[in-house]
Motif scaffolding. Sequence first.
Motif, mmCIF file in Angstrom:
data_model
loop_
_atom_site.group_PDB
_atom_site.id
_atom_site.type_symbol
_atom_site.label_atom_id
_atom_site.label_comp_id
_atom_site.label_asym_id
_atom_site.label_seq_id
_atom_site.Cartn_x
_atom_site.Cartn_y
_atom_site.Cartn_z
ATOM 1 N N ALA A 193 -67.750 -11.872 -35.068
ATOM 2 C CA ALA A 193 -67.363 -11.169 -36.306
ATOM 3 C C ALA A 193 -65.944 -11.559 -36.662
ATOM 4 O O ALA A 193 -65.167 -12.022 -35.832
ATOM 5 C CB ALA A 193 -67.468 -9.657 -36.117
ATOM 6 N N HIS A 194 -65.622 -11.354 -37.933
ATOM 7 C CA HIS A 194 -64.273 -11.671 -38.426
ATOM 8 C C HIS A 194 -63.951 -10.696 -39.549
ATOM 9 O O HIS A 194 -64.741 -10.501 -40.454
ATOM 10 C CB HIS A 194 -64.246 -13.120 -38.952
ATOM 11 N N ARG A 195 -62.819 -10.063 -39.455
ATOM 12 C CA ARG A 195 -62.327 -9.281 -40.595
ATOM 13 C C ARG A 195 -60.803 -9.295 -40.533
ATOM 14 O O ARG A 195 -60.221 -9.515 -39.471
ATOM 15 C CB ARG A 195 -62.875 -7.861 -40.547
ATOM 16 N N ASP A 196 -60.181 -9.081 -41.695
ATOM 17 C CA ASP A 196 -58.708 -9.087 -41.721
ATOM 18 C C ASP A 196 -58.178 -7.682 -41.481
ATOM 19 O O ASP A 196 -58.772 -6.705 -41.920
ATOM 20 C CB ASP A 196 -58.218 -9.610 -43.074
ATOM 21 N N ILE A 197 -57.073 -7.623 -40.769
ATOM 22 C CA ILE A 197 -56.438 -6.321 -40.550
ATOM 23 C C ILE A 197 -54.955 -6.412 -40.945
ATOM 24 O O ILE A 197 -54.362 -7.487 -40.963
ATOM 25 C CB ILE A 197 -56.530 -5.863 -39.076
ATOM 26 N N GLU A 211 -48.178 -7.218 -41.696
ATOM 27 C CA GLU A 211 -48.659 -8.574 -41.895
ATOM 28 C C GLU A 211 -50.186 -8.508 -41.862
ATOM 29 O O GLU A 211 -50.775 -7.735 -41.102
ATOM 30 C CB GLU A 211 -48.120 -9.444 -40.756
ATOM 31 N N LYS A 212 -50.813 -9.319 -42.697
ATOM 32 C CA LYS A 212 -52.277 -9.386 -42.662
ATOM 33 C C LYS A 212 -52.673 -10.478 -41.679
ATOM 34 O O LYS A 212 -52.157 -11.590 -41.760
ATOM 35 C CB LYS A 212 -52.821 -9.691 -44.056
ATOM 36 N N SER A 213 -53.538 -10.144 -40.737
ATOM 37 C CA SER A 213 -53.974 -11.144 -39.755
ATOM 38 C C SER A 213 -55.489 -11.107 -39.636
ATOM 39 O O SER A 213 -56.113 -10.081 -39.851
ATOM 40 C CB SER A 213 -53.384 -10.835 -38.365
ATOM 41 N N PRO A 214 -56.077 -12.265 -39.258
ATOM 42 C CA PRO A 214 -57.524 -12.277 -39.028
ATOM 43 C C PRO A 214 -57.838 -11.723 -37.641
ATOM 44 O O PRO A 214 -57.301 -12.222 -36.652
ATOM 45 C CB PRO A 214 -57.875 -13.768 -39.106
ATOM 46 N N THR A 265 -56.136 -11.288 -32.636
ATOM 47 C CA THR A 265 -55.635 -11.358 -34.016
ATOM 48 C C THR A 265 -54.830 -12.639 -34.241
ATOM 49 O O THR A 265 -54.228 -12.823 -35.279
ATOM 50 C CB THR A 265 -54.749 -10.143 -34.348
ATOM 51 N N THR A 266 -54.789 -13.483 -33.206
ATOM 52 C CA THR A 266 -54.056 -14.751 -33.344
ATOM 53 C C THR A 266 -54.961 -15.904 -32.907
ATOM 54 O O THR A 266 -54.809 -16.436 -31.815
ATOM 55 C CB THR A 266 -52.782 -14.751 -32.472
#
Length: 915
Positions: free
Chosen positions: A387-391, A190-193, A222-223
């Motif tokens: 910071a913010h990136r999707d994983i 699943e892609k999560s921020p 991540t949630t």
Amino acid sequence: MRASLAQREPERLRKWNENHVYEQLMKKNEGHDKFVLHDGPPYANGPIHIGHALNKISKDIINRFWSMRGYQTPYVPGWDCHGQPIEHKVETDLGSEKFNSLPAATIRRICREYAVENVDVQRNGFKRLGVLAEWDNPYLTFTHDYDAADVQIFKAIFDKGAIYRGSKPVHWCKHCHTALAEAEIEYGNEKSPAIFVRFALRDVPSGLEAFEGKTDVIIWTTTPWTLPANAGVALNPDETYVAALIDGRAEILAEALVERVAEIAGWENVEFAMNPNGERWSATGSELLGLTYTHPIFSDYAGKFIVADYVSMEDGTGCVHTAPGHGVDDYNAGNKFDLPVIMPVDDDGKLYKGEGIGTGGIFGGLDTDEASPKIIEWLKEQGTLVAHRDIEHSYPHCWRCKNPVIFRATSQWFVSMDKTGLRQSALDAINNDVKWYPAHASKRISSMVEGRPDWCISRQRSWGVPIPSFTCADCGETVMNDATLDAVIALFKEKGSDAWFTDEPASYLGDACECPKCHSHNLKADKDILDVWWDSGVSHTAVLDNRPDLHRPADMYLEGSDQHRGWFQSSLLTSVGAYDEAPYKAVVSQGFVLDGNNRKMSKSLGNVIDPNQVCDTQGADIIRLWVSSVDSSSDVPCDMEILSRVGDAYRRFRNTLRFLLGELEGQFDADQMLPVSDLEMYDKLVLARMCQVHDEVTKAYESYKFTGVYRTLYDYVTELSNGYLNATKDRMYCGGVDSHERRSAQTTWAYILSMLVHDMQPILAYTTDEAMEFMPEGLKEGQEFAALLDWFQNPMDEKMVSELLPVYDDMVEVRSAYTKAYETALEEGVVEEKTTQATRATVYAPEKVVSELQGKVDMAEVLVCSSVDFEVADEISVKVAPAEGVRCPRCWNWRPEAEDGLCERCHEVLSNMEK
Ligand SMILES: [Zn+2]
Ligand SMILES: [Zn+2]
Ligand SMILES: [Zn+2]
């Protein structure tokens, strides 16, 4: 021949039904020891698939084997009929709006009808596979006595004090509106921020006084939608934390992760807060424990630092956002440090509207998925987003609707794993009382039981057995005691659990209808139902105990390896919980069926093998033989190519049976069999080998290694058709009708036929039954059906077998030396005729071998050549030369010519016939 299997099997099946073969089987072994293989109930949903076929055929092979061994093997098939998949199907068919408008009783009726229909579909599929069972009287998990057993076990475990009601984070599907068990979870990517957020500290850690009002902790999550429920920040107690100086603020994070965070956040040339002595300021997690910070969403609320060993230095900042309402680790760690369980998310996965902690605040009304980007946006505006990136990561999904699930604290019923020592007792039972096949399966279930959380047994659905609890309408007290539980058991026995949804508690509770707290008689039945794994889990009581022909614990459970998490475990926990003993003495764990390239079977890949279709084209015995051919202790492959190879092997088995039957049917019967001691030496040797094969087959069945049975028998029939059967054809076709040599061969063939029919019966149920029709009467033990045969008894004692086997081995070695020599002789032109009959052989062999064989075994017959001479030598070798004499026109053997142009033997046979 394939087509004929597909046509003949249904006729044979009809005959089994008309003649009640299963009932005859029970009768045959009546009063004997029982072997109870307890059927794990497949879910009554959709037609059978190849995994079902592997499962049911494996069970049938085991039952047929133990039954031949003299055990009574009552086999009651069952179906798991309650639960979410069926309810989900009914909801999909009706549409959610209509579904939600119907009373529970109506939904339950539609669900039951759906289950019954599917039971029929599956039952027909299983019968066609040749599985013998009490098909007319299966167990279904919605019957009245079954419903009552659910509550009986509930009461037993409740009385011991292991059942409690609590608020705990559980997997929650907001689409299906229910809590999910671990077994109902599928993991997928699943892609999560992933966001890094600064929380402002309220207390200043010692040494950072210079940054008072300007100190933060940087957390990672991540949630983002769980931030409204934040109650703490977890640090690793032993790791070192430092303070990076960013924009004039001191940002606390783990030293080990500074570099990585700097890279993600775009910090350059990071400087650190220093101590007066010039060293970098640092503190361990333990030293920071208890500090408070301002909540990231609700500024009037303070969270606090806790410590937890699970905080790793692999990802994030070493400072973990902790929301006890939304995670098990968080919940357990929070419990230790008295963090509150904040739960602002409702059943639909929406944040509660309102102000202040416990609501979604300005995000109130948003779904968790909608909330995440909004919260990120807002944090950015506040200047607290670092910071913010999707994983991409592995994330739990609902097994039914396939949507990602959330963790959510709700009021649920639990079975405690530790309060009454259930976990330890279950582990003891696994390790001390149960035999596992394969042996390492015990490790798998042990580690699952060791690591599992308390068992959440409540579900917020309609299609299941209610949790027998009541709520006092006057004071809100939850009411459950022995008297109410006994009344519910009696109600379910009489009317089934449907009554829960229709009858007033006062009508069946009697004197028990009283709130122990306020003494009101106004009790309302609660709405939760039991986890469907509880349902199937209590079959040890509902089926094994309640049916007089069965017994508990069962001798065996056999299912796929996924049941370590499911039925094996729910059966174990409910049985140990109620009775302090395992529900089974042995467990066989099997792998999954994959395609030929080890991929899961799926419609979209087009690689699904439909067992019904294989039955209709190739025959059920092909599937049965496939089951025996694979090592089912781990995942097994199946595709059309594999089945076609199995078809080739099947033909080899079938042809061997036909070949043997062809020379015996109508020509020979058991009363003409010679005593073993009177047989020709070659025949004795071959019988010794047969006994060895039979012993190997028996052992393989006993240890449930069907692939060993298959391998041994396949190699054996190959060995037979290349060797003995080919060599003794001459005696069978051309020997004098009543001659000793022919009777001796017939006797041996009859034993081999009988042994093969017996040893293959558990697997090739249809084919061996067909062979029974043509078998000499005396070999049939007075039975009409192969399933009713007793296990084959070796015609030789072990001593004789062990004396003869070394001679057999030497003989085989001579034979292969001859085969090699013959091929060389052909190549070199030493012999010209392309038949071994046109050769003679000189065997060079050690004295021991010569003395075993010379003058004792007719080696010319064994080698199918004209004559054999022996010479003593150090090693075995053979010289081949052209035969002397002429070819007898009757038997095609090269022998000295007798008076009428025939060989001596044929001359005699013919002149005897003329007399
Ligand atoms: Zn769902
Ligand atoms: Zn009350
Ligand atoms: Zn002849």
